[in-house]
Design a protein around this motif. Structure first.
Motif, PDB file in Angstrom:
ATOM      1  N   GLY A  19       0.684  -1.241  -0.074  1.00  0.00           N
ATOM      2  CA  GLY A  19       0.133   0.131   0.056  1.00  0.00           C
ATOM      3  C   GLY A  19       0.835   1.117   0.005  1.00  0.00           C
ATOM      4  N   PHE A  20       2.215   1.178  -0.103  1.00  0.00           N
ATOM      5  CA  PHE A  20       2.959   2.499  -0.128  1.00  0.00           C
ATOM      6  C   PHE A  20       2.580   3.060  -1.466  1.00  0.00           C
ATOM      7  CE2 PHE A  20       5.354   0.038   3.421  1.00  0.00           C
ATOM      8  CZ  PHE A  20       5.399   1.024   4.307  1.00  0.00           C
ATOM      9  N   LEU A  21       2.752   4.268  -1.339  1.00  0.00           N
ATOM     10  CA  LEU A  21       2.725   5.165  -2.481  1.00  0.00           C
ATOM     11  C   LEU A  21       3.987   5.103  -3.540  1.00  0.00           C
ATOM     12  CD1 LEU A  21       0.694   7.286  -3.730  1.00  0.00           C
ATOM     13  CD2 LEU A  21       2.141   9.109  -2.571  1.00  0.00           C
ATOM     14  N   SER A  22       4.928   5.082  -2.978  1.00  0.00           N
ATOM     15  CA  SER A  22       6.424   4.687  -3.666  1.00  0.00           C
ATOM     16  C   SER A  22       7.465   4.538  -2.807  1.00  0.00           C
ATOM     17  CB  SER A  22       6.590   6.330  -4.584  1.00  0.00           C
ATOM     18  OG  SER A  22       6.302   7.217  -3.844  1.00  0.00           O
ATOM     19  N   CYS A  23       8.440   4.025  -3.407  1.00  0.00           N
ATOM     20  CA  CYS A  23       9.660   3.454  -2.562  1.00  0.00           C
ATOM     21  C   CYS A  23      10.977   4.137  -3.417  1.00  0.00           C
ATOM     22  CB  CYS A  23       9.409   1.920  -2.777  1.00  0.00           C
ATOM     23  SG  CYS A  23      10.988   1.272  -2.055  1.00  0.00           S
ATOM     24  N   GLY A  24      11.851   4.492  -2.759  1.00  0.00           N
ATOM     25  CA  GLY A  24      13.246   4.967  -3.341  1.00  0.00           C
ATOM     26  C   GLY A  24      14.456   4.660  -2.605  1.00  0.00           C
ATOM     27  N   ILE A  74      15.962   2.462   2.431  1.00  0.00           N
ATOM     28  CA  ILE A  74      14.667   2.703   1.734  1.00  0.00           C
ATOM     29  C   ILE A  74      13.874   3.442   2.261  1.00  0.00           C
ATOM     30  CG2 ILE A  74      12.901   1.000   1.138  1.00  0.00           C
ATOM     31  CD1 ILE A  74      14.847  -1.265   1.589  1.00  0.00           C
ATOM     32  N   SER A  75      13.332   4.213   1.421  1.00  0.00           N
ATOM     33  CA  SER A  75      12.449   5.509   1.810  1.00  0.00           C
ATOM     34  C   SER A  75      11.125   5.233   1.191  1.00  0.00           C
ATOM     35  CB  SER A  75      12.853   6.956   1.322  1.00  0.00           C
ATOM     36  OG  SER A  75      14.150   7.201   1.909  1.00  0.00           O
ATOM     37  N   GLY A 145      15.215  10.161  -4.514  1.00  0.00           N
ATOM     38  CA  GLY A 145      14.437  10.563  -5.861  1.00  0.00           C
ATOM     39  C   GLY A 145      12.916  10.605  -5.524  1.00  0.00           C
ATOM     40  N   LEU A 146      12.295  10.712  -4.518  1.00  0.00           N
ATOM     41  CA  LEU A 146      10.918  10.290  -4.298  1.00  0.00           C
ATOM     42  C   LEU A 146      10.270  12.000  -4.277  1.00  0.00           C
ATOM     43  CD1 LEU A 146      10.586   7.671  -1.440  1.00  0.00           C
ATOM     44  CD2 LEU A 146      10.266   7.574  -3.790  1.00  0.00           C
ATOM     45  N   GLU A 168      11.215   4.964   6.825  1.00  0.00           N
ATOM     46  CA  GLU A 168      12.414   4.053   6.111  1.00  0.00           C
ATOM     47  C   GLU A 168      12.700   2.741   6.822  1.00  0.00           C
ATOM     48  OE1 GLU A 168      12.470   8.365   6.384  1.00  0.00           O
ATOM     49  OE2 GLU A 168      12.768   7.034   8.151  1.00  0.00           O
ATOM     50  N   LEU A 169      13.322   2.006   5.956  1.00  0.00           N
ATOM     51  CA  LEU A 169      14.079   0.833   6.630  1.00  0.00           C
ATOM     52  C   LEU A 169      15.426   0.975   6.232  1.00  0.00           C
ATOM     53  CD1 LEU A 169      12.117  -2.283   5.133  1.00  0.00           C
ATOM     54  CD2 LEU A 169      12.384  -1.491   7.505  1.00  0.00           C
ATOM     55  N   ILE A 170      16.265   0.889   7.303  1.00  0.00           N
ATOM     56  CA  ILE A 170      17.806   1.172   7.022  1.00  0.00           C
ATOM     57  C   ILE A 170      18.309  -0.362   7.049  1.00  0.00           C
ATOM     58  CG2 ILE A 170      19.904   1.964   7.734  1.00  0.00           C
ATOM     59  CD1 ILE A 170      18.503   4.327   8.908  1.00  0.00           C
TER      60      ILE A 170
END
Length: 306
Positions: A19-24, A74-75, A145-146, A168-170
């Motif tokens: 369901g995330f809008l986007s991932c960069g 990961i954003s 780049g988001l 975020e996931l680091i």
């Protein structure tokens, strides 16, 4: 396709499914360019009484101090734009706080994503962050780049706007990295011109100690009387700089049922809010971020609007 590429695609596909809008994704490097900006902002006292902003300065800039051996940040963006808003006569609550407290909603999704990565890829270590740890969310999201940081200091995305959460996931896993995007604010100063308390002191710089969100949520003492009459009817948070931003004409309602407001929230009138009891407060905001200000805090804010 190499493993870096395939892992990256795998993660982005799963993020969308969750369901995330986007991932960069960006390389977990020291945020060189953010250090002087953050230092100057703190030295000028723009964090007001948010003393926690001064803590963990190095951790805010260096992801390896949060996750040992980290390679990737990961954003993720999650839309919260509501389909309906409050009664127009009523004191206002920031749209992000309409539904269930986002910390819980996003944390669950991040844990699911991390679990998926460990199941599919193997021995990967990482941590999930939702604005409650010393992580510069917007800087990482921009780096991956988001979007770009707008003049109101929020992250903005072309054709999307800014009504989303950032998390975020680091990880200690090497992935393919995205490139930053360019700034598309141009000569527009809509947010600067519209800020009721003139908190955007210059393009890209917000004096947090003058922001309505700060006064109504973070400030525990009395609100300074100089700001009387300048709150534009906001009793928890403020969306003015986002509401006037031309990019937010592209905002689309979220698809997350947990972000739907309590049925009473949208219909409550000005009188209902002025006469709110602790019982109603507890019911309407049972699992909401508004609980942060507590019943007394919300009462203080409503009183200040009179």
């Amino acid at each position: 396709m190499n493993s870096k590429q395939s892992y990256t695609e795998l993660i982005k596909t799963e993020a969308k499914r969750l369901g995330f809008l986007s991932c960069g994704i960006s390389k977990a490097d020291f945020l060189e360019e953010e250090a002087p900006r953050l230092e100057k902002w703190l030295n000028q006292g723009m964090h007001g009484e948010m003393g926690y902003m001064e803590n963990h300065f190095d951790k805010r800039l260096d992801p390896t101090k949060l996750v040992e051996g980290s390679k990737s940040v990961i954003s993720l963006l999650l839309n919260y734009y509501p389909a309906e808003t409050q009664n127009p006569e009523a004191p206002k609550i920031s749209k992000y706080a309409y539904g269930m407290d986002y910390h819980f909603v996003i944390k669950d999704k991040l844990k699911a994503l991390l679990h998926f990565i460990q199941e599919e890829i193997g021995d990967v270590h990482g941590r999930a962050f939702v604005d409650s740890a010393p992580v510069l969310d917007k800087a990482w999201a921009a780096k991956s780049g988001l979007g770009w940081i707008g003049k109101h200091s929020n992250l903005l995305t072309q054709q999307v706007g800014s009504f989303y959460f950032i998390a975020e996931l680091i990880l200690d896993l090497e992935l393919e990295y995205d490139a930053p995007t360019t700034d598309h604010c141009g000569s527009c100063t809509a947010c600067i011109d519209a800020c009721p308390t003139e908190a955007i002191v210059e393009p890209y710089v917000v004096d947090g100690s003058k922001c309505i969100s700060y006064f109504t949520i973070e400030l525990k003492n009395e609100i300074p009387t100089d700001f009387k009459g300048k709150f534009d009817e906001w009793m928890f948070g403020c969306d003015v700089c986002q509401d006037v931003c031309p990019w937010n004409r592209f905002s689309k309602p979220h698809q997350e049922p947990l972000f739907n407001p309590h049925p009473d929230l949208l219909s409550m009138t000005k009188k209902d809010w002025e006469e709110i009891t602790e019982e109603v407060f507890r019911e309407v905001f049972r699992k909401s971020a508004v609980k942060r200000t507590k019943f007394q805090g919300l009462q203080r804010n409503i009183e200040f609007l009179k």
